[in-house]
Design a protein around this motif. Structure first.
Motif, PDB file in Angstrom:
ATOM      1  N   UNK A  14       0.828  -1.198   0.000  1.00  0.00           N
ATOM      2  CA  UNK A  14       0.000   0.000   0.000  1.00  0.00           C
ATOM      3  C   UNK A  14       0.866   1.253   0.000  1.00  0.00           C
ATOM      4  N   UNK A  15       0.232   2.333  -0.399  1.00  0.00           N
ATOM      5  CA  UNK A  15       0.858   3.652  -0.422  1.00  0.00           C
ATOM      6  C   UNK A  15       0.103   4.503   0.588  1.00  0.00           C
ATOM      7  N   UNK A  16       0.839   5.123   1.489  1.00  0.00           N
ATOM      8  CA  UNK A  16       0.219   5.965   2.509  1.00  0.00           C
ATOM      9  C   UNK A  16      -0.699   6.989   1.840  1.00  0.00           C
ATOM     10  N   UNK A  22       4.668  12.831  -6.881  1.00  0.00           N
ATOM     11  CA  UNK A  22       5.529  13.484  -7.860  1.00  0.00           C
ATOM     12  C   UNK A  22       5.164  12.983  -9.249  1.00  0.00           C
ATOM     13  N   UNK A  23       6.140  12.547 -10.033  1.00  0.00           N
ATOM     14  CA  UNK A  23       5.813  12.077 -11.387  1.00  0.00           C
ATOM     15  C   UNK A  23       5.652  10.554 -11.435  1.00  0.00           C
ATOM     16  N   UNK A  24       5.668   9.897 -10.281  1.00  0.00           N
ATOM     17  CA  UNK A  24       5.459   8.450 -10.239  1.00  0.00           C
ATOM     18  C   UNK A  24       3.962   8.158 -10.209  1.00  0.00           C
ATOM     19  N   UNK A  25       3.559   7.082 -10.858  1.00  0.00           N
ATOM     20  CA  UNK A  25       2.162   6.665 -10.741  1.00  0.00           C
ATOM     21  C   UNK A  25       2.110   5.416  -9.863  1.00  0.00           C
ATOM     22  N   UNK A  26       0.918   5.072  -9.406  1.00  0.00           N
ATOM     23  CA  UNK A  26       0.769   3.942  -8.485  1.00  0.00           C
ATOM     24  C   UNK A  26       1.269   2.638  -9.096  1.00  0.00           C
ATOM     25  N   UNK A  27       1.023   2.432 -10.372  1.00  0.00           N
ATOM     26  CA  UNK A  27       1.467   1.199 -11.029  1.00  0.00           C
ATOM     27  C   UNK A  27       2.986   1.056 -10.976  1.00  0.00           C
ATOM     28  N   UNK A  28       3.706   2.144 -11.224  1.00  0.00           N
ATOM     29  CA  UNK A  28       5.174   2.122 -11.160  1.00  0.00           C
ATOM     30  C   UNK A  28       5.641   1.791  -9.748  1.00  0.00           C
ATOM     31  N   UNK A  29       5.005   2.381  -8.758  1.00  0.00           N
ATOM     32  CA  UNK A  29       5.381   2.138  -7.358  1.00  0.00           C
ATOM     33  C   UNK A  29       5.134   0.671  -7.002  1.00  0.00           C
ATOM     34  N   UNK A  49      15.298   2.826  -4.433  1.00  0.00           N
ATOM     35  CA  UNK A  49      15.545   3.803  -5.491  1.00  0.00           C
ATOM     36  C   UNK A  49      14.717   3.445  -6.718  1.00  0.00           C
ATOM     37  N   UNK A  50      13.913   4.413  -7.167  1.00  0.00           N
ATOM     38  CA  UNK A  50      13.086   4.256  -8.365  1.00  0.00           C
ATOM     39  C   UNK A  50      13.304   5.502  -9.217  1.00  0.00           C
ATOM     40  N   UNK A  51      14.153   5.372 -10.221  1.00  0.00           N
ATOM     41  CA  UNK A  51      14.460   6.530 -11.067  1.00  0.00           C
ATOM     42  C   UNK A  51      15.083   7.645 -10.251  1.00  0.00           C
ATOM     43  N   UNK A  52      14.459   8.807 -10.274  1.00  0.00           N
ATOM     44  CA  UNK A  52      14.958   9.982  -9.571  1.00  0.00           C
ATOM     45  C   UNK A  52      14.390  10.125  -8.152  1.00  0.00           C
ATOM     46  N   UNK A  69       4.496   2.203   1.671  1.00  0.00           N
ATOM     47  CA  UNK A  69       5.347   3.317   1.273  1.00  0.00           C
ATOM     48  C   UNK A  69       4.922   4.512   2.127  1.00  0.00           C
ATOM     49  N   UNK A  70       5.837   5.004   2.962  1.00  0.00           N
ATOM     50  CA  UNK A  70       5.547   6.102   3.882  1.00  0.00           C
ATOM     51  C   UNK A  70       5.850   7.476   3.287  1.00  0.00           C
ATOM     52  N   UNK A  71       6.852   7.516   2.394  1.00  0.00           N
ATOM     53  CA  UNK A  71       7.268   8.797   1.831  1.00  0.00           C
ATOM     54  C   UNK A  71       7.979   8.569   0.500  1.00  0.00           C
ATOM     55  N   UNK A  72       7.943   9.576  -0.335  1.00  0.00           N
ATOM     56  CA  UNK A  72       8.687   9.575  -1.600  1.00  0.00           C
ATOM     57  C   UNK A  72       9.585  10.801  -1.576  1.00  0.00           C
ATOM     58  N   UNK A  73      10.884  10.572  -1.762  1.00  0.00           N
ATOM     59  CA  UNK A  73      11.864  11.653  -1.670  1.00  0.00           C
ATOM     60  C   UNK A  73      12.523  11.848  -3.034  1.00  0.00           C
ATOM     61  N   UNK A  74      12.413  13.051  -3.617  1.00  0.00           N
ATOM     62  CA  UNK A  74      13.096  13.324  -4.881  1.00  0.00           C
ATOM     63  C   UNK A  74      14.620  13.341  -4.681  1.00  0.00           C
TER      64      UNK A  74
END
Length: 81
Positions: A14-16, A22-29, A49-52, A69-74
């Protein structure tokens, strides 16, 4: 939320809620999490690490293991010391 299986056990990815994707979509995550299950399944917390971006999350072992997934950090916000 995505239900899937790993080593014959049902798990939940799951995604919090209210997380800026950002520019990620749920499918990519979800695909990135599934591809990394052999490692992150056995960790209490992880940074993937997923891309950027870094996906930061935690794994909870229970009747149905839960990987969140708790956070996404650029990358621009990651500091190396």
């Amino acid at each position: 939320m995505l239900r899937t299986t790993f080593e014959g056990r049902e798990i939940i990815l799951r995604i919090k809620t209210n997380l800026h994707l950002y520019s990620l979509d749920e499918e990519t995550i979800y695909n990135s999490l599934r591809e990394s299950l052999t490692v992150i399944y056995f960790m209490d917390s992880f940074a993937l690490e997923v891309g950027e971006y870094l996906l930061v999350g935690e794994t909870q072992q229970s009747a149905y293991p839960l990987i969140t997934v708790q956070n996404i950090v650029p990358r621009k916000n990651i500091v190396t010391v």
